[in-house]
Design a protein around this motif. Structure first.
Motif, short mmCIF file in Angstrom:
data_model
loop_
_atom_site.label_atom_id
_atom_site.label_comp_id
_atom_site.label_asym_id
_atom_site.label_seq_id
_atom_site.Cartn_x
_atom_site.Cartn_y
_atom_site.Cartn_z
N ALA A 59 4.10 7.60 -5.15
CA ALA A 59 3.31 7.31 -5.39
C ALA A 59 2.39 7.70 -6.24
O ALA A 59 0.79 7.23 -6.58
CB ALA A 59 2.02 8.77 -3.72
N GLN A 60 2.78 8.46 -7.16
CA GLN A 60 1.58 8.86 -8.59
C GLN A 60 2.30 7.80 -9.10
O GLN A 60 1.42 7.59 -10.34
CB GLN A 60 2.80 10.43 -9.35
CG GLN A 60 2.14 11.35 -8.72
CD GLN A 60 2.66 12.73 -8.96
OE1 GLN A 60 4.06 13.19 -8.92
NE2 GLN A 60 1.85 13.74 -9.56
N ILE A 61 3.16 7.02 -9.29
CA ILE A 61 3.21 6.05 -9.93
C ILE A 61 3.16 5.11 -9.95
O ILE A 61 1.34 4.51 -10.56
CB ILE A 61 5.02 5.31 -10.15
CG1 ILE A 61 5.71 6.70 -10.87
CG2 ILE A 61 5.34 4.10 -10.61
CD1 ILE A 61 6.35 6.95 -12.19
N GLU A 62 2.58 4.34 -8.25
CA GLU A 62 1.40 3.30 -7.89
C GLU A 62 0.49 3.39 -8.35
O GLU A 62 -0.57 2.56 -8.92
CB GLU A 62 1.50 3.30 -6.62
CG GLU A 62 3.19 2.97 -5.92
CD GLU A 62 3.66 1.53 -5.88
OE1 GLU A 62 2.85 0.92 -6.91
OE2 GLU A 62 4.52 0.76 -5.12
N ALA A 63 -0.41 5.17 -8.19
CA ALA A 63 -1.93 5.09 -8.98
C ALA A 63 -1.77 5.25 -10.07
O ALA A 63 -2.58 4.90 -10.50
CB ALA A 63 -1.93 6.62 -8.14
N LEU A 64 -0.39 5.68 -10.84
CA LEU A 64 -0.92 5.22 -12.79
C LEU A 64 -0.61 3.74 -12.77
O LEU A 64 -1.52 3.16 -13.79
CB LEU A 64 0.43 6.07 -13.13
CG LEU A 64 0.08 6.83 -14.68
CD1 LEU A 64 -0.84 7.22 -15.04
CD2 LEU A 64 1.74 6.94 -15.02
N ILE A 65 -0.02 2.53 -12.07
CA ILE A 65 -0.28 1.55 -12.15
C ILE A 65 -1.29 0.84 -12.10
O ILE A 65 -1.39 -0.02 -12.63
CB ILE A 65 1.42 0.69 -11.33
CG1 ILE A 65 3.06 1.62 -12.45
CG2 ILE A 65 1.02 -0.93 -11.28
CD1 ILE A 65 3.10 0.61 -11.21
#
Length: 311
Positions: free
Chosen positions: A133-139
């Protein structure tokens, strides 16, 4: 219950085929592969050769099948097979769904399509310490960083995520991930943007190619990459093999499925070790061994001892 895992691209190192145990079944597997592809498979694991995804993917498939056959020769039969990315092809051979020669030809075609689509300038990065979820948000926070999109390619563990994209996009994303709290953001030894929409056209071509390849009902459990569930029909196994280059690999879900189905001993084919470490961390009550950590027959001996102890 015994499960056998087969690693994907990124696990390779120079000479790994030559480090396989010097047994007749291993030698015959390498010879069979060389005959099927009309090339010398043992020439594919040099440092120079491994710059090619074609050499890497073929070599990994051969190492995986040779390991499964060596175990079977010793009377050790895995009831569950699963492979990460290209490792799925060795898993499909190991579970009895596809002939080795057919799997090799499909692997070669797969790697050629991936390499042709992106001959340079693309790859993968491993991000540790952030959730999906953090990776997706960062993307999604700043559009297309570094001149291109980044995609979630593999979810190997809850905080071990692999992303795909162009070199510039990955380098920029690695910096952003570390600034956001990632423990590590590192480029992998993979030269193509695996498991994302960038490979949609290559995937469609492989699906067409695979339609003529016989894939039957697995004799043992085969766990697919995309949905991390058991596949019982040959057509479903074929689809999983042909399309996994395009879709995110839910590897941690695969490992969880294997554990939930009752696996008491999980083995990892060479040259992989990462999945064994993930199992140790996430499921410490489940025994896990990486063949690459042993020399010669010590792996077989250790497996037999674990089985005898009721692992």
């Amino acid at each position: 219950m015994l499960a056998l895992l087969y690693p994907g691209q990124g696990a390779q190192s120079a000479g790994f085929l030559h480090r396989l145990p010097p047994h007749g079944v291993v030698a015959s597997t390498i010879e069979e592969a060389s005959d099927a592809l009309s090339l010398d498979v043992l020439s594919l694991d040099s440092e120079e050769a491994l710059q090619s995804s074609v050499a890497v993917q073929i070599s990994l498939a051969v190492a995986g099948v040779a390991t499964a056959r060596r175990l079977a020769e010793a009377g050790i039969e895995a009831q569950v097979h699963a492979g990460l990315s290209v490792g799925a092809y060795a898993a499909a051979v190991g579970c009895g769904a596809i002939a080795f020669a057919d799997a090799l030809r499909m692997v070669k075609r797969r790697a050629e399509l991936m390499e042709r689509a992106y001959p340079k300038g693309y790859g993968l990065s491993a991000i540790e310490g952030l959730t999906e979820a953090q990776i997706e948000a960062l993307i999604g926070t700043e559009g297309a960083p570094g001149g291109g999109c980044v995609y979630v390619a593999n979810v190997n563990a809850p905080r071990q995520i692999v992303v795909a994209g162009s070199d510039a996009a990955l380098d920029a994303f690695n910096d952003r991930a570390q600034a956001a709290g990632a423990h590590r953001a590192k480029r992998l030894a993979v030269s193509v943007p695996s498991h994302c929409e960038l490979l949609r056209d290559a995937c469609d071509t492989l699906v067409d190619y695979a339609s003529a390849i016989p894939v039957g009902t697995p004799k043992h459990l085969y766990i697919g990459n995309r949905r991390a569930r058991a596949l019982y029909r040959g057509d479903d196994v074929r689809d999983d093999l042909a399309t996994n280059m395009r879709y995110t690999v839910r590897w941690f879900d695969v490992l969880t499925t294997i554990v939930e189905r009752g696996a008491t001993l999980i083995l990892e084919a060479p040259p992989g070790r990462v999945s064994t470490d993930i199992v140790h961390a996430a499921y410490p009550d489940v025994a896990a061994l990486a063949a690459a950590a042993f020399a010669d027959d010590r792996f077989i001996e250790s497996v037999k001892r674990r089985i005898g102890d009721g692992a």
